[in-house]
Structures are given as structure tokens and as C-alpha cells.
Write a protein that holds these residues in place. Structure first.
Motif, short mmCIF file in Angstrom:
data_model
loop_
_atom_site.label_atom_id
_atom_site.label_comp_id
_atom_site.label_asym_id
_atom_site.label_seq_id
_atom_site.Cartn_x
_atom_site.Cartn_y
_atom_site.Cartn_z
N ARG A 9 0.83 -1.20 0.00
CA ARG A 9 0.00 0.00 0.00
C ARG A 9 0.87 1.25 0.00
O ARG A 9 2.07 1.21 0.27
CB ARG A 9 -0.92 0.02 1.21
CG ARG A 9 -0.16 0.11 2.54
CD ARG A 9 -1.10 0.30 3.71
NE ARG A 9 -0.39 0.38 4.96
CZ ARG A 9 0.22 1.46 5.44
NH1 ARG A 9 0.22 2.57 4.74
NH2 ARG A 9 0.84 1.44 6.60
N CYS A 10 0.20 2.37 -0.26
CA CYS A 10 0.85 3.67 -0.20
C CYS A 10 0.94 4.15 1.24
O CYS A 10 0.43 3.49 2.16
CB CYS A 10 0.07 4.67 -1.05
SG CYS A 10 -1.59 5.02 -0.42
N LEU A 11 1.53 5.31 1.46
CA LEU A 11 1.70 5.86 2.80
C LEU A 11 0.38 6.13 3.51
O LEU A 11 0.21 5.78 4.68
CB LEU A 11 2.52 7.17 2.72
CG LEU A 11 2.77 7.91 4.03
CD1 LEU A 11 3.59 7.05 4.99
CD2 LEU A 11 3.49 9.22 3.74
N CYS A 12 -0.60 6.69 2.81
CA CYS A 12 -1.89 7.00 3.45
C CYS A 12 -2.84 5.81 3.47
O CYS A 12 -3.88 5.86 4.14
CB CYS A 12 -2.54 8.22 2.79
SG CYS A 12 -3.18 7.93 1.12
N GLY A 13 -2.54 4.76 2.73
CA GLY A 13 -3.35 3.55 2.73
C GLY A 13 -4.52 3.54 1.78
O GLY A 13 -5.28 2.58 1.75
N GLN A 14 -4.68 4.59 0.98
CA GLN A 14 -5.83 4.64 0.07
C GLN A 14 -5.66 3.80 -1.19
O GLN A 14 -6.64 3.34 -1.76
CB GLN A 14 -6.13 6.09 -0.32
CG GLN A 14 -6.65 6.91 0.83
CD GLN A 14 -7.10 8.29 0.37
OE1 GLN A 14 -7.62 8.46 -0.72
NE2 GLN A 14 -6.88 9.28 1.22
N VAL A 15 -4.40 3.61 -1.64
CA VAL A 15 -4.13 2.81 -2.84
C VAL A 15 -3.25 1.64 -2.44
O VAL A 15 -2.28 1.80 -1.70
CB VAL A 15 -3.41 3.64 -3.93
CG1 VAL A 15 -3.15 2.78 -5.16
CG2 VAL A 15 -4.21 4.87 -4.29
N GLY A 16 -3.61 0.47 -2.91
CA GLY A 16 -2.81 -0.70 -2.60
C GLY A 16 -2.83 -1.70 -3.74
O GLY A 16 -3.47 -1.49 -4.77
N PHE A 17 -2.11 -2.78 -3.53
CA PHE A 17 -2.10 -3.88 -4.49
C PHE A 17 -2.04 -5.18 -3.70
O PHE A 17 -1.66 -5.20 -2.53
CB PHE A 17 -0.94 -3.77 -5.48
CG PHE A 17 0.43 -3.76 -4.85
CD1 PHE A 17 1.10 -4.93 -4.54
CD2 PHE A 17 1.04 -2.55 -4.57
CE1 PHE A 17 2.36 -4.91 -3.95
CE2 PHE A 17 2.31 -2.51 -3.99
CZ PHE A 17 2.97 -3.69 -3.68
N ALA A 18 -2.43 -6.24 -4.35
CA ALA A 18 -2.38 -7.57 -3.74
C ALA A 18 -1.98 -8.56 -4.84
O ALA A 18 -2.28 -8.36 -6.01
CB ALA A 18 -3.72 -7.95 -3.14
N PHE A 19 -1.29 -9.62 -4.43
CA PHE A 19 -0.94 -10.67 -5.38
C PHE A 19 -0.82 -11.99 -4.66
O PHE A 19 -0.74 -12.05 -3.44
CB PHE A 19 0.36 -10.33 -6.14
CG PHE A 19 1.61 -10.35 -5.32
CD1 PHE A 19 2.40 -11.49 -5.23
CD2 PHE A 19 2.02 -9.21 -4.64
CE1 PHE A 19 3.58 -11.50 -4.49
CE2 PHE A 19 3.19 -9.21 -3.90
CZ PHE A 19 3.97 -10.35 -3.82
N GLN A 20 -0.82 -13.04 -5.46
CA GLN A 20 -0.60 -14.39 -4.94
C GLN A 20 0.51 -15.03 -5.74
O GLN A 20 0.77 -14.67 -6.89
CB GLN A 20 -1.88 -15.23 -5.05
CG GLN A 20 -2.95 -14.81 -4.08
CD GLN A 20 -4.10 -15.79 -4.05
OE1 GLN A 20 -4.16 -16.77 -4.78
NE2 GLN A 20 -5.06 -15.53 -3.18
N GLY A 21 1.17 -15.97 -5.12
CA GLY A 21 2.22 -16.69 -5.81
C GLY A 21 3.58 -16.03 -5.68
O GLY A 21 3.76 -15.10 -4.90
N THR A 22 4.50 -16.49 -6.48
CA THR A 22 5.88 -16.04 -6.42
C THR A 22 6.15 -15.02 -7.51
O THR A 22 5.84 -15.26 -8.67
CB THR A 22 6.82 -17.26 -6.63
OG1 THR A 22 6.52 -18.23 -5.64
CG2 THR A 22 8.27 -16.84 -6.51
N PRO A 23 6.75 -13.88 -7.17
CA PRO A 23 7.17 -12.93 -8.21
C PRO A 23 8.16 -13.62 -9.15
O PRO A 23 8.96 -14.46 -8.71
CB PRO A 23 7.87 -11.82 -7.43
CG PRO A 23 7.31 -11.92 -6.05
CD PRO A 23 7.07 -13.39 -5.82
N PHE A 24 8.11 -13.29 -10.43
CA PHE A 24 9.01 -13.93 -11.38
C PHE A 24 10.41 -13.31 -11.34
O PHE A 24 11.36 -13.89 -11.86
CB PHE A 24 8.46 -13.92 -12.81
CG PHE A 24 8.31 -12.55 -13.41
CD1 PHE A 24 9.38 -11.96 -14.08
CD2 PHE A 24 7.11 -11.88 -13.34
CE1 PHE A 24 9.24 -10.71 -14.64
CE2 PHE A 24 6.97 -10.63 -13.90
CZ PHE A 24 8.04 -10.04 -14.55
N ILE A 25 10.53 -12.16 -10.70
CA ILE A 25 11.84 -11.51 -10.58
C ILE A 25 11.80 -10.58 -9.36
O ILE A 25 10.76 -10.02 -9.03
CB ILE A 25 12.20 -10.74 -11.86
CG1 ILE A 25 13.68 -10.34 -11.88
CG2 ILE A 25 11.30 -9.54 -12.06
CD1 ILE A 25 14.13 -9.78 -13.23
#
Length: 137
Positions: free
Chosen positions: A10-26
Motif C-alpha cells: 500500500r501507499c503511505l496514506c493507505g488509500q491505494v494498494g495492491f495484492a498478489f498471490q504466488g511467487t514474483p518472477f523476478i
């Protein structure tokens, strides 16, 4: 880093974020001028994620075209940089490792754009160094 539950960031204020599953490829540390300026840091840790593996959460991010074919995503409220996408890397999102809810999950395997390493911020590790991210893909 392989889990079946969401890994979030997430960002500093928590309004924008992301989520993922699994292993990053890099997982790399970038030293290029564009990444440094976008993040306000000497280096930027990135997790490479494939489309379909990740999603935005909360409010949508703002986007800035920092160079031809490159879109950098950030929070429109607090300005936190969250990652980038580029035409050179279709179907991929490079998330900022420091935006992770648990940044200790980031395990870099290499440095990219080593020709742009700042003299006053040399890496203190022995990870491989590459001129471009494409060398690792």
C-alpha cells in the motif's frame, strides 16, 4: 516467497494498494535514474508480477508517463510510488518492494542498471549486476 494467500502492499496514506498471490518472477534492485527520481531514493527494489497474478486494491492509482512506453503508478493523495508498467514488458507489473505490508518478504537476486549506481550509495552485497532488467528475463 510462495503463499496461497494474498500478499499486500500500500501507499503511505493507505488509500491505494495492491495484492498478489504466488511467487514474483523476478526480484531486483534498480539503480536507473528514472526509478530513483520517481521514488526519491538511491535504489528501488522491485517485484515482477504477471498480469492475472496481481490486482489494485482500494482507490485506483494515478499514472504518469515517465518516458516513452513507461507508466509509473502512484497515490494521488500522498504521492507514494507503487510501481510501473512498460511496453517493453507487456503483461507485467513491477511493484515497489518497500510498499509491501511486510517488506521482509522481498529477497533480491540481482542489481539492474549497475552502470547508473551512485558513487555515494554502492551496494553492500555480492548480488550479480546487470545492465538491464531484460538480461534476467
Amino acid at each position: 516467497m510462495t503463499v496461497s494467500t494474498d500478499i499486500t502492499g500500500r501507499c503511505l496514506c493507505g488509500q491505494v494498494g495492491f495484492a498478489f498471490q504466488g511467487t514474483p518472477f523476478i526480484q531486483v534492485i534498480c539503480h536507473c535514474d528514472s526509478c530513483r527520481r520517481a521514488a526519491g531514493a538511491a535504489t528501488v527494489g522491485f517485484l515482477g508480477l504477471k498480469d492475472g497474478q496481481w490486482r489494485w486494491t482500494g482507490r485506483p492509482p494515478s499514472t504518469f508517463r515517465s518516458s516513452p512506453g513507461v507508466q509509473r503508478h502512484f497515490c494521488p493523495t500522498c504521492g507514494s510510488a507503487l510501481g510501473f508498467q512498460g511496453e517493453t514488458y507487456p503483461g507485467q507489473f513491477y511493484a515497489h518492494a518497500t510498499a509491501l505490508s511486510d517488506p521482509s518478504l522481498f529477497v533480491p537476486t540481482a542489481h539492474v542498471h549497475h552502470d547508473e549506481i551512485l558513487a555515494w550509495a554502492p551496494p553492500a552485497d555480492n548480488l550479480p549486476r546487470h545492465l538491464t532488467t531484460a538480461e534476467l528475463l
